[in-house]
Write an enzyme that holds these catalytic residues in place. Structure first.
Site, PDB file in Angstrom:
ATOM      1  N   ARG A  59     -10.301   4.202 -10.040  1.00  0.00           N
ATOM      2  CA  ARG A  59      -9.952   4.061  -8.618  1.00  0.00           C
ATOM      3  C   ARG A  59      -9.369   5.356  -8.058  1.00  0.00           C
ATOM      4  O   ARG A  59      -9.650   5.716  -6.906  1.00  0.00           O
ATOM      5  CB  ARG A  59      -8.975   2.886  -8.435  1.00  0.00           C
ATOM      6  CG  ARG A  59      -9.623   1.529  -8.725  1.00  0.00           C
ATOM      7  CD  ARG A  59      -8.599   0.418  -8.749  1.00  0.00           C
ATOM      8  NE  ARG A  59      -7.946   0.238  -7.467  1.00  0.00           N
ATOM      9  CZ  ARG A  59      -6.802  -0.451  -7.325  1.00  0.00           C
ATOM     10  NH1 ARG A  59      -6.224  -0.997  -8.379  1.00  0.00           N
ATOM     11  NH2 ARG A  59      -6.252  -0.578  -6.134  1.00  0.00           N
ATOM     12  N   GLN A  91       0.151  -1.849   1.885  1.00  0.00           N
ATOM     13  CA  GLN A  91       0.020  -2.377   0.534  1.00  0.00           C
ATOM     14  C   GLN A  91      -0.987  -1.535  -0.254  1.00  0.00           C
ATOM     15  O   GLN A  91      -1.136  -1.680  -1.443  1.00  0.00           O
ATOM     16  CB  GLN A  91      -0.469  -3.832   0.594  1.00  0.00           C
ATOM     17  CG  GLN A  91       0.448  -4.779   1.330  1.00  0.00           C
ATOM     18  CD  GLN A  91      -0.218  -6.116   1.619  1.00  0.00           C
ATOM     19  OE1 GLN A  91      -0.285  -6.993   0.764  1.00  0.00           O
ATOM     20  NE2 GLN A  91      -0.768  -6.255   2.812  1.00  0.00           N
ATOM     21  N   HIS A 109       3.487  -0.669  -2.399  1.00  0.00           N
ATOM     22  CA  HIS A 109       2.919  -0.954  -3.730  1.00  0.00           C
ATOM     23  C   HIS A 109       2.544   0.313  -4.491  1.00  0.00           C
ATOM     24  O   HIS A 109       1.795   0.265  -5.467  1.00  0.00           O
ATOM     25  CB  HIS A 109       1.704  -1.880  -3.604  1.00  0.00           C
ATOM     26  CG  HIS A 109       2.065  -3.268  -3.162  1.00  0.00           C
ATOM     27  ND1 HIS A 109       1.145  -4.146  -2.656  1.00  0.00           N
ATOM     28  CD2 HIS A 109       3.246  -3.930  -3.150  1.00  0.00           C
ATOM     29  CE1 HIS A 109       1.751  -5.284  -2.352  1.00  0.00           C
ATOM     30  NE2 HIS A 109       3.022  -5.180  -2.638  1.00  0.00           N
ATOM     31  N   CYS A 136       3.949  14.930 -19.080  1.00  0.00           N
ATOM     32  CA  CYS A 136       4.630  14.849 -17.773  1.00  0.00           C
ATOM     33  C   CYS A 136       4.984  16.260 -17.324  1.00  0.00           C
ATOM     34  O   CYS A 136       5.568  17.024 -18.103  1.00  0.00           O
ATOM     35  CB  CYS A 136       5.906  14.014 -17.919  1.00  0.00           C
ATOM     36  SG  CYS A 136       7.050  14.196 -16.528  1.00  0.00           S
ATOM     37  N   ASN A 201      -7.933  -8.937  11.796  1.00  0.00           N
ATOM     38  CA  ASN A 201      -8.544  -9.150  10.490  1.00  0.00           C
ATOM     39  C   ASN A 201     -10.003  -9.546  10.645  1.00  0.00           C
ATOM     40  O   ASN A 201     -10.396 -10.078  11.691  1.00  0.00           O
ATOM     41  CB  ASN A 201      -7.773 -10.269   9.761  1.00  0.00           C
ATOM     42  CG  ASN A 201      -7.674 -10.008   8.262  1.00  0.00           C
ATOM     43  OD1 ASN A 201      -7.280  -8.912   7.847  1.00  0.00           O
ATOM     44  ND2 ASN A 201      -8.050 -10.974   7.469  1.00  0.00           N
TER      45      ASN A 201
END
Ligand code: BV8
Length: 234
Positions: A59, A91, A109, A136, A201
């Site tokens: 993704r 979100q 999120h 990291c 929507n």
């Protein structure tokens, strides 16, 4: 018509659908291809980290090939021209709101383009895969995970979101099914505060009954028209 000064906008996967980013619950959507509990829970990550890292690597790579659409651009225009308070609570974990130019954006999120180190707790900008356990950038430990909020984890900056809702004169929800909490509960919070609520929507959602007004259609049509209305009235 009450004076609207402060606006809170909640967006979901539907605002990015016309940019070619899969939604979750639509036919062929993400949750049809993957079991939520396997790829979007801390337990799933503990059980099979490779499966989860590949899911988010796929993704993360995909969103970097997509472009903002007319809905993202219209919200960026509203952000630039609105003199009152405005908060776009998304979100979505893609960066299309920001790439369209919006600034007053809160990712409740998380974000694909960050990696979160579970050793030093630092979040670093990240565009590459995580499957090979890269170190990291801050502490060098190979303990990076996607910077997304999984089911059972606390969403980010809930206090800032509730504070903005308390000051709002209008709550607008765009492209979300109202299936996931606490985001799906914001409309009821707004109602309890006596704030007018509007839903834009493609189809009726699980929360439609709670909205004062619902407009059905694709975000790339509904959002620019609504922004023209709001700025026209400004
Ligand atoms: C938590 C990041 C403790 C990862 C995501 C109360 C009741 C029941 C259950 C719960 C509850 N409280 C908590 C829960 C548990 C759970 C939950 O809600 N479960 C559900 C399934 C019942 N919630 C949690 O675990 C949350 N954490 O609660 O912590 C707590 C409690 C209280 C207060 C604070 C903390 C954490 C949830 C976050 C999980 N992570 N994403 C990733 O992306 O991989 S959720 C993910 O799914 C998205 O972020 C989004 O939130 C959700 C998907 O929803 P949508 O975005 O709406 O997408 P969907 O496909 O469903 O719908 C798309 C809509 O768009 C449709 O309506 C469609 O019609 C429309 N559309 C499509 N195309 C278009 C369009 N509209 C316009 N134009 C178009 N072209």
């Amino acid at each position: 018509m009450p004076i609207i000064k402060n606006i809170v906008i909640l967006t979901g996967a539907g605002v990015s659908a016309e940019s070619g980013i899969d939604t979750f619950r639509s036919a062929g959507g993400l949750w049809e291809q993957h079991r939520v509990e396997d790829v979007a829970t801390p337990e799933g990550f503990a059980r099979d980290p490779d499966l989860v890292l590949r899911f988010y690597d796929m993704r993360r790579a995909a969103i970097q090939t997509k472009e903002p659409n007319a809905a993202h651009r219209a919200l960026a225009r509203l952000d630039a021209e609105w003199s009152g308070e405005l908060l776009i609570v998304t979100q979505n974990v893609d960066d299309l709101h920001e790439r369209a130019g919006a600034r007053r954006v809160l990712h409740m999120h998380g974000e694909h383009l960050n990696a979160w180190c579970t050793a030093c707790d630092v979040r670093s900008p990240w565009t590459a895969p995580l499957i090979d356990r890269p170190p990291c950038p801050a502490c060098g430990t190979s303990a990076l995970r996607p910077d997304v909020v999984w089911f059972g984890e606390m969403p980010y900056r809930m206090d800032d979101i509730y504070a903005a809702l308390r000051e709002a004169d209008l709550f607008v929800s765009i492209g979300t099914s109202g299936a996931v909490y606490p985001a799906a509960g914001f409309v009821r919070g707004a109602r309890d505060l006596g704030i007018p609520t509007l839903e834009l929507n493609l189809e009726r959602s699980q929360g439609s009954a709670w909205f004062d007004q619902t407009r059905l259609g694709p975000a790339t049509e509904l959002v620019p028209a609504w922004v023209d209305e709001v700025l026209g009235g400004a």
